[in-house]
Design a protein around this motif. Sequence first.
Motif, mmCIF file in Angstrom:
data_model
loop_
_atom_site.group_PDB
_atom_site.id
_atom_site.type_symbol
_atom_site.label_atom_id
_atom_site.label_comp_id
_atom_site.label_asym_id
_atom_site.label_seq_id
_atom_site.Cartn_x
_atom_site.Cartn_y
_atom_site.Cartn_z
ATOM 1 N N THR A 265 3.172 14.392 -11.150
ATOM 2 C CA THR A 265 2.282 15.536 -10.878
ATOM 3 C C THR A 265 1.002 15.160 -10.142
ATOM 4 N N ILE A 266 0.839 13.876 -9.775
ATOM 5 C CA ILE A 266 -0.426 13.463 -9.140
ATOM 6 C C ILE A 266 -0.309 13.671 -7.628
ATOM 7 N N TYR A 267 -0.258 14.944 -7.234
ATOM 8 C CA TYR A 267 -0.031 15.271 -5.828
ATOM 9 C C TYR A 267 -1.224 14.905 -4.944
ATOM 10 N N SER A 268 -2.414 14.886 -5.519
ATOM 11 C CA SER A 268 -3.596 14.540 -4.715
ATOM 12 C C SER A 268 -3.500 13.091 -4.228
ATOM 13 N N ILE A 269 -3.079 12.189 -5.115
ATOM 14 C CA ILE A 269 -2.925 10.784 -4.725
ATOM 15 C C ILE A 269 -1.802 10.654 -3.699
ATOM 16 N N LEU A 270 -0.707 11.386 -3.930
ATOM 17 C CA LEU A 270 0.419 11.343 -2.995
ATOM 18 C C LEU A 270 -0.001 11.841 -1.611
ATOM 19 N N PHE A 271 -0.865 12.856 -1.581
ATOM 20 C CA PHE A 271 -1.340 13.396 -0.307
ATOM 21 C C PHE A 271 -2.187 12.358 0.437
ATOM 22 N N ILE A 272 -3.045 11.647 -0.314
ATOM 23 C CA ILE A 272 -3.865 10.579 0.307
ATOM 24 C C ILE A 272 -2.947 9.508 0.909
ATOM 25 N N VAL A 273 -1.909 9.126 0.153
ATOM 26 C CA VAL A 273 -0.955 8.114 0.634
ATOM 27 C C VAL A 273 -0.240 8.615 1.892
ATOM 28 N N PHE A 274 0.081 9.907 1.920
ATOM 29 C CA PHE A 274 0.747 10.494 3.092
ATOM 30 C C PHE A 274 -0.166 10.426 4.322
ATOM 31 N N ILE A 275 -1.445 10.741 4.145
ATOM 32 C CA ILE A 275 -2.411 10.664 5.257
ATOM 33 C C ILE A 275 -2.502 9.227 5.769
ATOM 34 N N ILE A 276 -2.564 8.271 4.826
ATOM 35 C CA ILE A 276 -2.628 6.846 5.204
ATOM 36 C C ILE A 276 -1.368 6.456 5.975
ATOM 37 N N LEU A 277 -0.206 6.935 5.514
ATOM 38 C CA LEU A 277 1.060 6.648 6.201
ATOM 39 C C LEU A 277 1.014 7.127 7.647
ATOM 40 N N LEU A 278 0.494 8.339 7.868
ATOM 41 C CA LEU A 278 0.402 8.885 9.231
ATOM 42 C C LEU A 278 -0.522 8.040 10.101
ATOM 43 N N ILE A 279 -1.671 7.638 9.533
ATOM 44 C CA ILE A 279 -2.661 6.851 10.307
ATOM 45 C C ILE A 279 -2.074 5.496 10.695
ATOM 46 N N VAL A 280 -1.466 4.809 9.717
ATOM 47 C CA VAL A 280 -0.901 3.481 9.989
ATOM 48 C C VAL A 280 0.221 3.589 11.019
ATOM 49 N N THR A 281 1.073 4.601 10.874
ATOM 50 C CA THR A 281 2.178 4.789 11.826
ATOM 51 C C THR A 281 1.639 4.996 13.239
ATOM 52 N N ALA A 282 0.633 5.862 13.363
ATOM 53 C CA ALA A 282 0.054 6.138 14.691
ATOM 54 C C ALA A 282 -0.568 4.872 15.292
ATOM 55 N N PHE A 283 -1.336 4.132 14.477
ATOM 56 C CA PHE A 283 -2.034 2.950 14.996
ATOM 57 C C PHE A 283 -1.077 1.846 15.407
ATOM 58 N N ILE A 284 -0.089 1.558 14.574
ATOM 59 C CA ILE A 284 0.818 0.446 14.897
ATOM 60 C C ILE A 284 1.670 0.794 16.118
ATOM 61 N N THR A 285 2.017 2.073 16.278
ATOM 62 C CA THR A 285 2.816 2.482 17.453
ATOM 63 C C THR A 285 1.988 2.373 18.719
ATOM 64 N N VAL A 286 0.725 2.771 18.642
ATOM 65 C CA VAL A 286 -0.174 2.655 19.799
ATOM 66 C C VAL A 286 -0.325 1.184 20.203
ATOM 67 N N ALA A 287 -0.514 0.305 19.229
ATOM 68 C CA ALA A 287 -0.686 -1.128 19.519
ATOM 69 C C ALA A 287 0.553 -1.690 20.200
ATOM 70 N N LEU A 288 1.727 -1.369 19.667
ATOM 71 C CA LEU A 288 2.967 -1.894 20.252
ATOM 72 C C LEU A 288 3.229 -1.294 21.633
#
Length: 594
Positions: free
Chosen positions: A484-507
């Motif tokens: 039920t800790i959806y707030s933490i899951l949402f933060i993790v989802f935002i982090i996932l999007l940021i990391v995905t965007a950054f690593i793809t840009v670098a490559l």
Amino acid sequence: MKNLGNCPTFLILGVLFLCCLSHVRSDASDHRYKDGDPVPLYANKVGPFHNPSETYRYFDLPFCSPDHLKEKKEALGEVLNGDRLVNAPYKLNFREERDSYVVCKTKLSKDEVAIFRKAVDKDYYFQMYYDDLPIWGFIGKVDKEGKADPSEYKYFLYKHIQFDILYNKDRVIEISARMDPHSLVDLTEDKEVDAEFMYTVKWKETETPFEKRMDKYSMSSSLPHHLEIHWFSIINSCVTVLLLTGFLATILMRVLKNDFIKYGQDEEAADDQEETGWKYIHGDVFRFPKFKSLFAAALGSGTQLFTLTVFIFMLALVGVFYPYNRGALFTALVVIYALTSGIAGYTATSFYCQLEGKNWVRNLLLTGCLFCGPLFLTFCFLNTVAIAYRATAALPFGTIVVIVLIWTLVTSPLLVLGGIAGKNSKAEFQAPCRTTKYPREIPPLPWYRSAIPQMAMAGFLPFSAIYIELYYIFASVWGHRIYTIYSILFIVFIILLIVTAFITVALTYFQLAAEDHEWWWRSFLCGGSTGLFIYAYCLYYYYARSDMSGFMQTSFFFGYMACICYGFFLMLGTVGFRASLLFVRHIYRSIKCE
């Protein structure tokens, strides 16, 4: 006609509001009773404890059944969840205590003894609902004490169940079921057995208010030792993001700054030395990719799945998916997916037309089938397996008709409307540099610059940012843990999007610097590769962290997880490509392109 692209969005917002209203907590309804009033008790399902997908109707086991078996009408989400509620044989009237009340006396035949023994051996549990509160219990136990040989094990069926119920004034607050360990039926031998099924009801007053009666279930995932692990997961993810952004900010920006200075020199100086690096391929970098229809369809489907995920998070954060709100998540997924199909149609067709595609109708059909097609084929296979097992996961014909009607009357028309809006948007592809007539030859590159090693590098970092949280999600979806800790899951989802965007840009930058201009598909594949890592984690979870077994459970686990990971692949691939496209446009806009 251009404004038509916004229509699906407003439609979604309106229906989501209705969806929120329709899923207001069942707690808010008026569950008030007088002494002796009948309180609804429904038997739901039974199944092996370690195989959450393998559940059967309660009366598939030869329990005492009531005189008139009546099925409860269920919503779409409840049926998709495998719930099949029928009236239970126990009478638990409000504040009416009973002591060892006999439900029925029966003689179990050899076949019935064998059925119960097999169920006890597989750790079968039962689930009921009393005034919308869940009740669980095991149906029996295996005595293995001091017995090395399985043939010596003794099998027992519980025949006496005690219900302990807490109430506050005229409302039911809590219920638990305890099996009497001394009241047993021996099932070890293949012979007829006399059984007398009984139950006891005890009532006790509590101060807990009715509004907080579901907190007991949601608090289980918020215990201090669980929260510490979740926060450790977030800190781990944040460190990953900081390291990655730091890497990009220092290395990439310094290199880019030097590139801009070098490429910004006057033309005479530039003519003296041959161009190298990413400016050298400015005439090819915006050359449209191969299989443009498939690429646009993947972007459309990925955008729709991203929108779906955001809306699901919005509903979760406002408290719609509280524990045991039966089928709410499945209902929301079906409804929101149907309503967001317009976004897929608009995104895919408008981008396809920007890429100078001609056959937009075929592109629209491809968009509609790209995710739904594999999902439908997987469902057909798994539903056939469930029918063969006679499990509750097998959808009734009526439910399948409802889903087909939703797809026909809502999903398809919105997809077509979005496609028409996309075709008429008349948007042109914004390329800062002109594309040359003939493509340059890509120089030979080392093996680690090919697609698969790059995908492995791109997927590992985002996966490392979410893998701790993945265990809890898997334990909730494929187990009996409550999340039920959806707030933490949402933060993790935002982090996932940021990391995905950054690593793809670098490559993408390193790919262009190596004079490889075919970055379109590469950026999509690198962004989506996290989905492949999640599927690899499925293998680890199945064999190392769970006790799932049997063909049905295995096929359900790997079949539906393949669809979920494919959805992640499309969604994160879209995020990776969009981030790379912004980056590539920015760097080529900053230099003079002949």
